[in-house]
Design a protein around this motif. Structure first.
Motif, PDB file in Angstrom:
ATOM      1  N   ILE A 556     -80.424  52.089 -49.700  1.00  0.00           N
ATOM      2  CA  ILE A 556     -79.506  51.008 -49.330  1.00  0.00           C
ATOM      3  C   ILE A 556     -78.225  51.621 -48.762  1.00  0.00           C
ATOM      4  O   ILE A 556     -77.570  52.435 -49.432  1.00  0.00           O
ATOM      5  CB  ILE A 556     -79.165  50.119 -50.534  1.00  0.00           C
ATOM      6  N   ALA A 557     -77.887  51.211 -47.542  1.00  0.00           N
ATOM      7  CA  ALA A 557     -76.639  51.679 -46.903  1.00  0.00           C
ATOM      8  C   ALA A 557     -75.522  50.685 -47.203  1.00  0.00           C
ATOM      9  O   ALA A 557     -75.687  49.476 -47.021  1.00  0.00           O
ATOM     10  CB  ALA A 557     -76.840  51.817 -45.398  1.00  0.00           C
ATOM     11  N   VAL A 558     -74.404  51.203 -47.686  1.00  0.00           N
ATOM     12  CA  VAL A 558     -73.252  50.368 -48.068  1.00  0.00           C
ATOM     13  C   VAL A 558     -72.041  50.812 -47.255  1.00  0.00           C
ATOM     14  O   VAL A 558     -71.743  52.019 -47.173  1.00  0.00           O
ATOM     15  CB  VAL A 558     -72.948  50.492 -49.574  1.00  0.00           C
ATOM     16  N   ASN A 559     -71.333  49.828 -46.664  1.00  0.00           N
ATOM     17  CA  ASN A 559     -70.117  50.141 -45.909  1.00  0.00           C
ATOM     18  C   ASN A 559     -68.938  50.347 -46.861  1.00  0.00           C
ATOM     19  O   ASN A 559     -68.751  49.578 -47.814  1.00  0.00           O
ATOM     20  CB  ASN A 559     -69.790  49.004 -44.941  1.00  0.00           C
ATOM     21  N   ILE A 560     -68.166  51.391 -46.594  1.00  0.00           N
ATOM     22  CA  ILE A 560     -66.991  51.734 -47.402  1.00  0.00           C
ATOM     23  C   ILE A 560     -65.742  51.546 -46.542  1.00  0.00           C
ATOM     24  O   ILE A 560     -65.692  52.001 -45.389  1.00  0.00           O
ATOM     25  CB  ILE A 560     -67.067  53.185 -47.924  1.00  0.00           C
ATOM     26  N   GLU A 589     -76.752  55.158 -49.382  1.00  0.00           N
ATOM     27  CA  GLU A 589     -76.233  55.739 -48.143  1.00  0.00           C
ATOM     28  C   GLU A 589     -74.849  55.128 -47.887  1.00  0.00           C
ATOM     29  O   GLU A 589     -74.705  53.909 -47.828  1.00  0.00           O
ATOM     30  CB  GLU A 589     -77.164  55.434 -46.967  1.00  0.00           C
ATOM     31  N   VAL A 590     -73.850  55.984 -47.790  1.00  0.00           N
ATOM     32  CA  VAL A 590     -72.470  55.532 -47.596  1.00  0.00           C
ATOM     33  C   VAL A 590     -72.150  55.539 -46.108  1.00  0.00           C
ATOM     34  O   VAL A 590     -72.298  56.575 -45.434  1.00  0.00           O
ATOM     35  CB  VAL A 590     -71.477  56.433 -48.361  1.00  0.00           C
ATOM     36  N   GLU A 591     -71.737  54.376 -45.582  1.00  0.00           N
ATOM     37  CA  GLU A 591     -71.395  54.260 -44.163  1.00  0.00           C
ATOM     38  C   GLU A 591     -69.882  54.066 -44.010  1.00  0.00           C
ATOM     39  O   GLU A 591     -69.294  53.206 -44.672  1.00  0.00           O
ATOM     40  CB  GLU A 591     -72.123  53.071 -43.523  1.00  0.00           C
ATOM     41  N   ILE A 614     -73.848  65.184 -55.050  1.00  0.00           N
ATOM     42  CA  ILE A 614     -74.584  64.316 -55.975  1.00  0.00           C
ATOM     43  C   ILE A 614     -75.811  63.698 -55.297  1.00  0.00           C
ATOM     44  O   ILE A 614     -76.529  62.909 -55.923  1.00  0.00           O
ATOM     45  CB  ILE A 614     -73.675  63.208 -56.532  1.00  0.00           C
ATOM     46  N   GLY A 615     -76.045  64.011 -53.996  1.00  0.00           N
ATOM     47  CA  GLY A 615     -77.253  63.580 -53.310  1.00  0.00           C
ATOM     48  C   GLY A 615     -77.103  62.346 -52.451  1.00  0.00           C
ATOM     49  O   GLY A 615     -78.085  61.871 -51.864  1.00  0.00           O
ATOM     50  N   THR A 616     -75.904  61.775 -52.333  1.00  0.00           N
ATOM     51  CA  THR A 616     -75.699  60.571 -51.541  1.00  0.00           C
ATOM     52  C   THR A 616     -75.715  60.913 -50.052  1.00  0.00           C
ATOM     53  O   THR A 616     -75.121  61.913 -49.623  1.00  0.00           O
ATOM     54  CB  THR A 616     -74.353  59.913 -51.908  1.00  0.00           C
ATOM     55  N   VAL A 617     -76.411  60.069 -49.258  1.00  0.00           N
ATOM     56  CA  VAL A 617     -76.488  60.264 -47.812  1.00  0.00           C
ATOM     57  C   VAL A 617     -75.226  59.680 -47.176  1.00  0.00           C
ATOM     58  O   VAL A 617     -74.737  58.626 -47.591  1.00  0.00           O
ATOM     59  CB  VAL A 617     -77.739  59.579 -47.231  1.00  0.00           C
ATOM     60  N   ILE A 618     -74.706  60.361 -46.119  1.00  0.00           N
ATOM     61  CA  ILE A 618     -73.452  59.947 -45.479  1.00  0.00           C
ATOM     62  C   ILE A 618     -73.732  59.646 -44.019  1.00  0.00           C
ATOM     63  O   ILE A 618     -74.302  60.474 -43.294  1.00  0.00           O
ATOM     64  CB  ILE A 618     -72.390  61.048 -45.596  1.00  0.00           C
ATOM     65  N   ALA A 619     -73.304  58.452 -43.587  1.00  0.00           N
ATOM     66  CA  ALA A 619     -73.518  58.027 -42.204  1.00  0.00           C
ATOM     67  C   ALA A 619     -72.177  57.678 -41.569  1.00  0.00           C
ATOM     68  O   ALA A 619     -71.308  57.082 -42.210  1.00  0.00           O
ATOM     69  CB  ALA A 619     -74.454  56.818 -42.147  1.00  0.00           C
ATOM     70  N   ARG A 635     -67.298  70.051 -38.599  1.00  0.00           N
ATOM     71  CA  ARG A 635     -66.562  70.281 -39.853  1.00  0.00           C
ATOM     72  C   ARG A 635     -66.933  69.265 -40.924  1.00  0.00           C
ATOM     73  O   ARG A 635     -66.591  69.462 -42.101  1.00  0.00           O
ATOM     74  CB  ARG A 635     -65.063  70.226 -39.597  1.00  0.00           C
ATOM     75  N   LEU A 636     -67.600  68.157 -40.546  1.00  0.00           N
ATOM     76  CA  LEU A 636     -67.894  67.086 -41.489  1.00  0.00           C
ATOM     77  C   LEU A 636     -69.316  67.219 -42.026  1.00  0.00           C
ATOM     78  O   LEU A 636     -70.276  67.332 -41.256  1.00  0.00           O
ATOM     79  CB  LEU A 636     -67.732  65.726 -40.815  1.00  0.00           C
ATOM     80  N   PRO A 637     -69.485  67.147 -43.346  1.00  0.00           N
ATOM     81  CA  PRO A 637     -70.841  67.206 -43.940  1.00  0.00           C
ATOM     82  C   PRO A 637     -71.501  65.827 -43.904  1.00  0.00           C
ATOM     83  O   PRO A 637     -71.660  65.165 -44.936  1.00  0.00           O
ATOM     84  CB  PRO A 637     -70.563  67.679 -45.366  1.00  0.00           C
ATOM     85  N   ILE A 638     -71.894  65.347 -42.708  1.00  0.00           N
ATOM     86  CA  ILE A 638     -72.537  64.046 -42.574  1.00  0.00           C
ATOM     87  C   ILE A 638     -74.023  64.238 -42.284  1.00  0.00           C
ATOM     88  O   ILE A 638     -74.472  65.331 -41.898  1.00  0.00           O
ATOM     89  CB  ILE A 638     -71.877  63.198 -41.471  1.00  0.00           C
ATOM     90  N   ASP A 639     -74.805  63.130 -42.467  1.00  0.00           N
ATOM     91  CA  ASP A 639     -76.254  63.201 -42.300  1.00  0.00           C
ATOM     92  C   ASP A 639     -76.755  62.322 -41.164  1.00  0.00           C
ATOM     93  O   ASP A 639     -77.790  62.631 -40.558  1.00  0.00           O
ATOM     94  CB  ASP A 639     -76.951  62.769 -43.602  1.00  0.00           C
ATOM     95  N   VAL A 640     -76.043  61.216 -40.861  1.00  0.00           N
ATOM     96  CA  VAL A 640     -76.555  60.226 -39.918  1.00  0.00           C
ATOM     97  C   VAL A 640     -75.446  59.810 -38.959  1.00  0.00           C
ATOM     98  O   VAL A 640     -74.290  59.635 -39.372  1.00  0.00           O
ATOM     99  CB  VAL A 640     -77.082  58.982 -40.669  1.00  0.00           C
TER     100      VAL A 640
END
Length: 744
Positions: A556-560, A589-591, A614-619, A635-640
């Motif tokens: 589940i992707a959630v907007n922050i 998944e944090v968007e 902690i294993g959370t996916v970052i978009a 420089r950013l540790p993002i995945d998507v």
């Protein structure tokens, strides 16, 4: 042998001649002795007189130097403070006067450290001349060339100089008188000796008979002469001792007077300083209190109280002279995002620079005030027509929209301006402020970076907005919100790869409230933090529920929001919620939008690193609409990377959008990032994206956002191979506003 008359005569004659020769020899020897004594006495008297004159001259000159040093000490503190010197200049005359009583002192001159004259005093015409601010006459300087000059030192600093002019002529006359006195004494003594010699001459002629008597009287006379000289010496020594005693008494008296005068001066100076400090402190305190009461502490602009006062005065003048006035209510667009992402220090710096730009743009007759937060108010005087107001408002928007350097970063804000006019829109300062505020909200609702004039209909819109804010608070507290889920489909396998959670508000009266209405309101009122936390918890709860029903792990992707990032406890909150509902953090998944991430790159990188641990996916959502660069992305540790729907809509028909999408996908492949395309609505768009290498698509082609129960049915249908049928049925639906924690 018988003496005969002739023999007796000759003997007598011989004896007489012998006695005569002896007497003559004795007389001549006495004369030589008297002459030698006279010469010796005169030489001794001359030498003694010279020695006494030299000693007296040296003593008087040394005394003059001592007096010069004493006067320098007396006047040091007065020279230190020219004002105190002017006040005490009459006392200076009485202070220096006693020193002029000495015959060897002819003048005293006091100058400052730059040799400018302060006080001059000299003997003139039988009296004493005293001048303030004038030097000693040149003729006087030529006459008295012997000067003793001493520095006047106070506090380790030379404050001035004291010059004592010594009367060489007086010293010479005194020395000459002393020499004449000693010479007269010597001559008197010599005359006495000669007188004694003459009186004893008869006795000397019959020295044969009375030699002893003559010797006795001669020795007595010599002894008496020496006693006279000793008596004169003792008298002179006693006179010198008496003179030194009087000088010492006079010096002690002057020193005591100087000390007393110095003490009085110190007390006066201390009292004066204390009084001045008290006055300055009171004045400074009064000015500070007045400034704090009527000015903004951050920008220095007038505050609301001073603005209202100036508005009332301006309105009163406008009424008398039948003139127009205008109020501009200014709100900085995107300020909250910068303040939340870069911190309050950056926000304060931005406000100060924006205030400075306002002042530099307005006229001197206008007033700019800050009434709170990022809100400014401008009072315009002497403007004739609404066209002039519009021109000024547009100029302010242009100036405030220029890039700014804040804490080493280049940021850019814009401005929304509401305008209310007197007497057209209101007759009081408070009503004008209220109406200008309403017009500003109307400008903000139009997208910002523009201006609006007040219209009566805006009053109703404001009441609706206030009512909506109250109802939104109630909705968060009473669970009137609901999450909708839109699937994300793998373009390679045509299978579900995850969902995006989008918040909806089911109002009991209004029905479904558009996210475009309540998300900006939540951001403006600060409710976005509570709303975002509710979305995050509801997503974790739903994920656990799906796992319990055997639907498997659905990411589940959630907007922050930027506010949640700014809170600083996002990672801890995710860990807490995933533990509470038993959901792996990797199922979330944090968007975050590109603009939020790039606003504070270092803080974003720190939070992303912790989320990855902690294993959370970052978009990164809405990629391509912000200002990120390849260097920043590395420089950013993002995945998507999520491609914004504005590029996808016309990608199969517009060459520019197509090239942008290809560039984004190539960039993602280079950085080994997954790519999700938003807003896919046609098969042509999906085919184009798949051909470019895009891995995942999301849009109405597959499914619109739907509640959890309906999504479960969709999921079951897609699992039985009916995804294409569901997609076909979805293509005929009207697009529905989508939102996580942002309007869009």
């Amino acid at each position: 042998m018988k003496l005969t008359g002739s023999r007796v005569y000759w003997v007598s004659t011989a004896v007489a001649v012998a006695f005569m020769l002896y007497g003559l020899f004795f007389y001549v020897s006495q004369q030589n002795l008297l002459k030698n004594i006279t010469i010796a006495k005169l030489a001794s008297a001359r030498v003694h007189a010279d020695e006494q004159a030299q000693a007296e001259t040296a003593r008087l000159r040394g005394h003059a130097a001592s007096l010069s040093s004493t006067i320098a000490k007396i006047t040091a503190s007065q020279l230190e403070n020219s004002q105190a010197f002017n006040v005490l200049k009459d006392g200076m005359a009485s202070t220096l006067g006693p020193f002029m009583d000495y015959p060897e002192i002819s003048a005293i001159e006091i100058t400052d450290k730059d040799n400018r004259p302060y006080v001059s005093m000299w003997k003139s015409g039988g009296g004493i001349a005293f001048r303030v601010g004038y030097a000693i006459p040149p003729a006087f300087r030529e006459k008295y060339r012997f000067v003793v000059r001493s520095p006047s030192v106070s506090g380790g600093q030379v404050q001035g100089y004291v010059a004592v002019y010594v009367d060489d002529q007086a010293i010479s006359e005194q020395t000459t008188k002393m020499k004449d006195s000693l010479r007269t004494d010597a001559q008197t003594e010599i005359a006495t000796l000669r007188d004694h010699f003459r009186r004893s001459l008869v006795t000397q002629l019959i020295v044969l008979l009375f030699g002893i008597v003559f010797a006795f009287f001669s020795s007595q006379a010599i002894a008496r002469s020496y006693r006279i000289i000793d008596a004169h010496r003792r008298e002179l020594r006693a006179f010198n001792l008496q003179l030194e005693h009087k000088v010492r008494e006079r010096t002690d008296a002057l020193q005591a007077a100087v000390c007393e005068n110095q003490q009085i001066n110190d007390e006066l100076r201390a009292s004066q300083k204390e009084l001045l400090l008290s006055i300055d402190a009171l004045r400074s305190k009064d000015e500070d209190l007045r400034h704090l009461a009527f000015h903004d502490t951050l920008t220095g602009l007038p505050n609301r109280a001073l603005l209202i006062d100036r508005m009332e005065q301006s309105i009163a003048v406008a009424i008398r002279q039948t003139e127009r006035r205008a109020i501009m209510f200014i709100d900085l667009d995107r300020f909250k995002s910068i303040n939340d992402s870069l911190g309050h220090d950056a926000g304060d710096a931005l406000l100060r620079k924006s205030a400075a730009r306002l002042l530099s743009t307005l006229r001197a007759t206008d007033t700019a005030a800050r009434i709170g937060g990022d809100e400014f108010v401008v009072l315009l005087n002497d403007v004739d027509t609404p066209d002039s107001y519009a021109s000024i408002a547009q100029n302010l928007i242009d100036v405030l929209s220029l890039p700014l350097e804040v804490m080493g970063r280049t940021v850019q804000v814009s401005a929304s301006i509401g305008i209310a006019c007197f007497p057209d829109d209101a007759n009081t300062a408070v009503e004008l402020m209220k109406h200008a505020d309403l017009a500003m909200y109307e400008a903000k609702s139009a997208g910002g970076e523009t201006y609006r004039f007040f219209e009566p209909a805006m009053t109703g819109a404001l009441m609706q907005k206030l009512q909506l804010e109250s109802e939104l608070r109630h909705a968060i507290d009473h669970n009137e919100l609901q999450l909708y889920y839109q699937p994300k489909i793998s373009l390679d396998s045509n299978e579900l790869s995850g969902v995006e959670a989008l918040v909806r508000w089911r109002h009991p009266v209004r029905g479904i409230v558009s996210p475009m209405d309540f998300i900006p309101l939540a951001e403006a009122t600060g409710l976005i933090v509570r709303l975002g936390d509710w979305v995050l918890e509801e997503a974790c709860r739903q994920s656990a529920k799906w796992r319990a029903r055997g639907l498997g792990r659905i990411k589940i992707a959630v907007n922050i929001s930027a506010r949640q990032m700014q809170q600083g406890d996002l990672v801890e909150r995710i860990c807490e919620l995933t533990r509470q509902y038993g959901v792996p953090p990797s199922d979330l998944e944090v968007e975050l939008t590109e603009s939020v991430v790039m606003a504070n790159l270092q803080e974003s990188a720190r939070i992303f690193t912790s989320l990855r641990q902690i294993g959370t996916v970052i978009a990164m959502d809405d990629f391509g609409t912000g200002y990120s660069s390849l260097a920043n992305l590395r420089r950013l540790p993002i995945d998507v990377l999520k491609i914004d729907r504005s590029f996808v809509t016309n990608a199969d028909r517009d060459g520019n959008d197509a090239e942008i999408i290809k560039t984004i996908i190539a960039l993602a492949q280079t950085l080994k990032l997954a790519v999700v395309a938003e807003g896919v609505e046609t098969e042509a768009q999906a085919a184009f994206l798949k051909g470019c290498g895009c891995t995942t698509a999301q849009g109405y082609l597959y499914s619109k956002p739907q509640p959890a129960a309906r999504f479960e049915r969709w999921l079951l249908q897609s699992a039985s191979g009916a995804v294409s049928q569901v997609a076909a049925s979805a293509q005929g639906c009207e697009p529905e506003p989508r939102s996580g924690l942002r309007a869009g």
